[in-house]
Design a protein around this motif. Structure first.
Motif, PDB file in Angstrom:
ATOM      1  N   ASP A  64       0.893  -1.269  -0.090  1.00 25.01           N
ATOM      2  CA  ASP A  64       0.011   0.020  -0.005  1.00 25.01           C
ATOM      3  C   ASP A  64       0.864   1.235  -0.114  1.00 25.01           C
ATOM      4  OD1 ASP A  64      -2.269  -1.596   0.142  1.00 25.01           O
ATOM      5  OD2 ASP A  64      -2.451  -1.516   2.420  1.00 25.01           O
ATOM      6  N   ASP A  65       0.458   2.234  -0.718  1.00 19.23           N
ATOM      7  CA  ASP A  65       1.283   3.404  -0.905  1.00 19.23           C
ATOM      8  C   ASP A  65       1.612   4.122   0.400  1.00 19.23           C
ATOM      9  OD1 ASP A  65       1.352   3.098  -3.665  1.00 19.23           O
ATOM     10  OD2 ASP A  65       0.122   4.482  -3.939  1.00 19.23           O
ATOM     11  N   ASP A  66       0.498   4.075   1.398  1.00 20.38           N
ATOM     12  CA  ASP A  66       0.845   4.735   2.514  1.00 20.38           C
ATOM     13  C   ASP A  66       1.582   4.112   3.478  1.00 20.38           C
ATOM     14  OD1 ASP A  66      -0.926   2.621   3.061  1.00 20.38           O
ATOM     15  OD2 ASP A  66      -2.460   3.768   4.240  1.00 20.38           O
ATOM     16  N   LEU A  67       2.152   2.774   3.170  1.00 22.95           N
ATOM     17  CA  LEU A  67       2.844   1.995   4.031  1.00 22.95           C
ATOM     18  C   LEU A  67       4.384   2.161   3.732  1.00 22.95           C
ATOM     19  CD1 LEU A  67       0.945  -1.324   4.732  1.00 22.95           C
ATOM     20  CD2 LEU A  67       1.570   0.471   6.233  1.00 22.95           C
ATOM     21  N   ALA A  68       4.815   2.516   2.446  1.00 19.60           N
ATOM     22  CA  ALA A  68       5.941   2.714   1.747  1.00 19.60           C
ATOM     23  C   ALA A  68       7.069   3.464   2.887  1.00 19.60           C
ATOM     24  CB  ALA A  68       5.867   3.348   0.552  1.00 19.60           C
ATOM     25  N   GLY A  69       6.413   4.659   3.273  1.00 16.49           N
ATOM     26  CA  GLY A  69       7.240   5.501   4.265  1.00 16.49           C
ATOM     27  C   GLY A  69       7.651   4.885   5.518  1.00 16.49           C
ATOM     28  N   GLU A  70       6.497   4.121   6.010  1.00 19.56           N
ATOM     29  CA  GLU A  70       6.719   3.338   7.078  1.00 19.56           C
ATOM     30  C   GLU A  70       7.739   2.204   7.136  1.00 19.56           C
ATOM     31  OE1 GLU A  70       4.393   0.408  10.183  1.00 19.56           O
ATOM     32  OE2 GLU A  70       3.154   1.744   8.840  1.00 19.56           O
ATOM     33  N   LEU A  71       7.551   1.644   5.999  1.00 22.71           N
ATOM     34  CA  LEU A  71       8.714   0.517   5.831  1.00 22.71           C
ATOM     35  C   LEU A  71      10.119   1.162   5.403  1.00 22.71           C
ATOM     36  CD1 LEU A  71       9.523  -2.260   5.075  1.00 22.71           C
ATOM     37  CD2 LEU A  71       8.703  -1.953   2.868  1.00 22.71           C
ATOM     38  N   CYS A  72      10.191   2.334   4.835  1.00 26.38           N
ATOM     39  CA  CYS A  72      11.461   2.863   4.505  1.00 26.38           C
ATOM     40  C   CYS A  72      11.962   3.379   5.964  1.00 26.38           C
ATOM     41  CB  CYS A  72      11.161   4.224   3.870  1.00 26.38           C
ATOM     42  SG  CYS A  72      12.813   5.033   3.633  1.00 26.38           S
ATOM     43  N   ARG A  73      11.228   3.881   6.801  1.00 28.94           N
ATOM     44  CA  ARG A  73      11.950   4.012   8.338  1.00 28.94           C
ATOM     45  C   ARG A  73      12.237   2.648   8.855  1.00 28.94           C
ATOM     46  NH1 ARG A  73       7.669   7.813   7.939  1.00 28.94           N
ATOM     47  NH2 ARG A  73       6.176   6.449   8.840  1.00 28.94           N
ATOM     48  N   GLN A  74      11.262   1.668   8.977  1.00 29.27           N
ATOM     49  CA  GLN A  74      11.780   0.554   9.461  1.00 29.27           C
ATOM     50  C   GLN A  74      13.109   0.011   9.286  1.00 29.27           C
ATOM     51  OE1 GLN A  74       8.464  -2.004  10.188  1.00 29.27           O
ATOM     52  NE2 GLN A  74       9.561  -3.818  10.474  1.00 29.27           N
ATOM     53  N   LEU A  75      13.144  -0.062   7.799  1.00 31.25           N
ATOM     54  CA  LEU A  75      14.512  -0.479   7.152  1.00 31.25           C
ATOM     55  C   LEU A  75      15.738   0.281   7.476  1.00 31.25           C
ATOM     56  CD1 LEU A  75      13.133  -1.349   3.463  1.00 31.25           C
ATOM     57  CD2 LEU A  75      14.025  -3.020   5.117  1.00 31.25           C
ATOM     58  N   CYS A  76      15.455   1.607   7.629  1.00 29.18           N
ATOM     59  CA  CYS A  76      16.700   2.433   8.093  1.00 29.18           C
ATOM     60  C   CYS A  76      17.005   2.233   9.783  1.00 29.18           C
ATOM     61  CB  CYS A  76      16.366   3.974   7.716  1.00 29.18           C
ATOM     62  SG  CYS A  76      16.174   4.558   5.990  1.00 29.18           S
ATOM     63  N   ASP A  77      15.990   2.285  10.475  1.00 31.49           N
ATOM     64  CA  ASP A  77      16.216   1.785  11.682  1.00 31.49           C
ATOM     65  C   ASP A  77      16.829   0.333  11.994  1.00 31.49           C
ATOM     66  OD1 ASP A  77      14.855   3.905  12.637  1.00 31.49           O
ATOM     67  OD2 ASP A  77      13.018   2.781  13.135  1.00 31.49           O
ATOM     68  N   MET A  78      16.629  -0.523  10.925  1.00 25.80           N
ATOM     69  CA  MET A  78      17.329  -1.813  11.032  1.00 25.80           C
ATOM     70  C   MET A  78      18.822  -1.631  10.572  1.00 25.80           C
ATOM     71  SD  MET A  78      14.607  -4.351   9.427  1.00 25.80           S
ATOM     72  CE  MET A  78      15.519  -5.811   9.476  1.00 25.80           C
ATOM     73  N   LEU A  79      18.957  -0.870   9.582  1.00 29.97           N
ATOM     74  CA  LEU A  79      20.430  -0.643   9.037  1.00 29.97           C
ATOM     75  C   LEU A  79      21.274   0.086  10.366  1.00 29.97           C
ATOM     76  CD1 LEU A  79      19.628   0.553   5.511  1.00 29.97           C
ATOM     77  CD2 LEU A  79      21.062  -1.491   6.243  1.00 29.97           C
ATOM     78  N   ASP A  80      20.628   0.997  11.052  1.00 31.84           N
ATOM     79  CA  ASP A  80      21.162   1.565  12.176  1.00 31.84           C
ATOM     80  C   ASP A  80      21.830   0.655  13.293  1.00 31.84           C
ATOM     81  OD1 ASP A  80      21.243   4.338  11.806  1.00 31.84           O
ATOM     82  OD2 ASP A  80      19.188   4.810  12.334  1.00 31.84           O
ATOM     83  N   ARG A  81      20.978  -0.187  13.510  1.00 28.20           N
ATOM     84  CA  ARG A  81      20.944  -1.529  14.551  1.00 28.20           C
ATOM     85  C   ARG A  81      22.321  -2.477  13.925  1.00 28.20           C
ATOM     86  NH1 ARG A  81      15.466  -2.226  14.853  1.00 28.20           N
ATOM     87  NH2 ARG A  81      15.981  -4.459  13.724  1.00 28.20           N
ATOM     88  N   LEU A  82      22.199  -2.601  12.888  1.00 25.73           N
ATOM     89  CA  LEU A  82      23.329  -3.500  12.229  1.00 25.73           C
ATOM     90  C   LEU A  82      24.629  -2.536  11.953  1.00 25.73           C
ATOM     91  CD1 LEU A  82      20.816  -5.594   9.797  1.00 25.73           C
ATOM     92  CD2 LEU A  82      22.001  -6.488  11.804  1.00 25.73           C
ATOM     93  N   GLN A  83      24.534  -1.469  11.740  1.00 25.06           N
ATOM     94  CA  GLN A  83      25.777  -0.673  11.383  1.00 25.06           C
ATOM     95  C   GLN A  83      26.866  -0.575  12.479  1.00 25.06           C
ATOM     96  OE1 GLN A  83      24.756   3.165   9.730  1.00 25.06           O
ATOM     97  NE2 GLN A  83      26.598   2.897   8.204  1.00 25.06           N
ATOM     98  N   GLU A  84      26.169  -0.708  13.679  1.00 16.13           N
ATOM     99  CA  GLU A  84      27.028  -0.410  14.836  1.00 16.13           C
ATOM    100  C   GLU A  84      28.315  -1.213  14.632  1.00 16.13           C
ATOM    101  OE1 GLU A  84      24.799  -1.212  18.164  1.00 16.13           O
ATOM    102  OE2 GLU A  84      23.426   0.433  18.012  1.00 16.13           O
ATOM    103  N   ASN A  85      28.431  -2.435  14.447  1.00 16.29           N
ATOM    104  CA  ASN A  85      29.475  -3.155  14.247  1.00 16.29           C
ATOM    105  C   ASN A  85      30.074  -3.465  12.714  1.00 16.29           C
ATOM    106  OD1 ASN A  85      29.936  -3.654  16.971  1.00 16.29           O
ATOM    107  ND2 ASN A  85      28.160  -4.988  16.918  1.00 16.29           N
TER     108      ASN A  85
END
Length: 342
Positions: free
Chosen positions: A248-269
């Motif tokens: 759904d178009d209105d979920l694309a932004g939420e998914l984008c934020r979720q993926l970026c949060d995951m990258l933040d967690r994984l990027q630490e190391n």
């Protein structure tokens, strides 16, 4: 979540289906009328499937087995233990929990095209392998590799991908379903090409519908990396783009934020040579890249999304449409100021 109102005929059909799964009442093996009753039920289910896309039964999370009695239809999620209006619904729920647990099942899907003889064969398999989940899993694979039961899907606990435990149950089950059935399809070479195409299209749609109904669609897309590399004979770009068409178009932004949060967690190391999550970081970044392209194509990305994607090196600044660069540049300046006010 709103529960759909079921017609009396459908309610009775689902109640009988649950009783058959549990081997209760007239469906108990050994009773004189059991075969006749099961045949009538099979004919009713197959007639129902001609007018409805699919019948879907989902087992519950082992950590909370009594939630396993969810039966999904295209129109929503319902609880079959409440579907027949009986007073022993709690007992039905407990028996259903045991049914899923004994067979190590988490999902049964009956897709359109099932015939009564296939329905009958399926339930004989389920009864024969009660308490023998691994044998049932092996037998089903043998059946489907020979082209039998092509419109039946069963997902087992052993099929679940190794996602984080925080991933919602519906998303984990749907990922396993997609992984298992697409790989089975690639090995069922004796199926006609038209049936293979139909199976693939139905599976992609159904795999997205389940987490969508359970409000866990972003979880499903955010963890596509755990299966995208493992699908046989399927280009992973093609797979993810085909799935994103159902987002759904209105979920694309939420998914984008979720993926970026995951990258933040994984990027630490990320820079550590001994980091076991380096491969996961790369894979999640790859999914984020596919999403970024999807959002740019559909004009779904705002400056805040593009800024986050550039910040995580998913996109280059030069790839951003010119008209959106000033807004992204302002956010970049603000981010720099907040990280170092001096």
């Amino acid at each position: 979540m709103n529960k759909p109102t079921l017609p009396i005929g459908t309610r009775r059909l689902l109640s009988n289906l649950v009783s058959a799964l549990l081997g209760q009442q007239a469906f108990t093996p050994g009773r004189p009328e059991a075969t006749r009753t099961l045949t009538a039920l099979g004919e009713g289910v197959c007639r129902w499937l001609e007018q409805n896309p699919r019948l879907l039964l989902i087992g519950g999370n082992p950590a909370d087995p009594l939630t396993c009695s969810v039966l999904g239809l295209a129109g929503g999620l319902i609880d079959p233990s409440e579907g027949d209006g009986r007073s022993d619904s709690k007992e039905t729920q407990i028996n259903l929990a045991g049914f899923w647990r004994d067979r190590r099942l988490v999902l049964i899907s009956l897709r359109k095209g099932l015939v009564p003889s296939e329905f009958n064969h399926l339930f004989h398999l389920l009864n024969h392998y009660a308490g023998k989940g691994l044998q049932l899993r092996s037998r089903l694979f043998e059946e489907q590799s020979r082209g039998h039961l092509p419109h039946v899907s069963m997902v087992f606990l052993d099929d679940l991908p190794a996602t984080e435990q925080t991933v919602s149950w519906a998303a984990r089950v749907s990922l396993a379903w997609l992984y298992r059935d697409l790989n089975l399809l690639s090995r069922a070479q004796n199926l006609p090409a038209t049936e293979q195409v139909d199976w693939r299209e139905q599976l992609l749609e159904a795999a997205v519908t389940l987490p969508s109904q359970a409000n866990s669609l972003p979880d499903f897309f955010a963890n596509l990396d755990v299966i995208s590399e493992l699908i046989d004979d399927y280009n992973k770009d093609e797979l993810v783009y085909a799935l994103l068409e159902h987002l759904d178009d209105d979920l694309a932004g939420e998914l984008c934020r979720q993926l970026c949060d995951m990258l933040d967690r994984l990027q630490e190391n990320e820079d550590s040579k001994d980091n076991p999550e380096q491969q996961r970081y790369t894979a999640v970044k790859w999914v984020a890249r596919r999403l970024a392209e999807h959002m740019l194509e559909g004009d779904l990305a705002g400056p805040e999304h593009l800024h986050a994607l550039v910040l995580h090196k998913v996109l280059l600044y030069e790839e951003i449409p010119r008209q959106m660069r000033p807004g992204v540049a302002s956010l970049q300046l603000l981010t720099s100021f907040l990280s170092d006010p001096l």
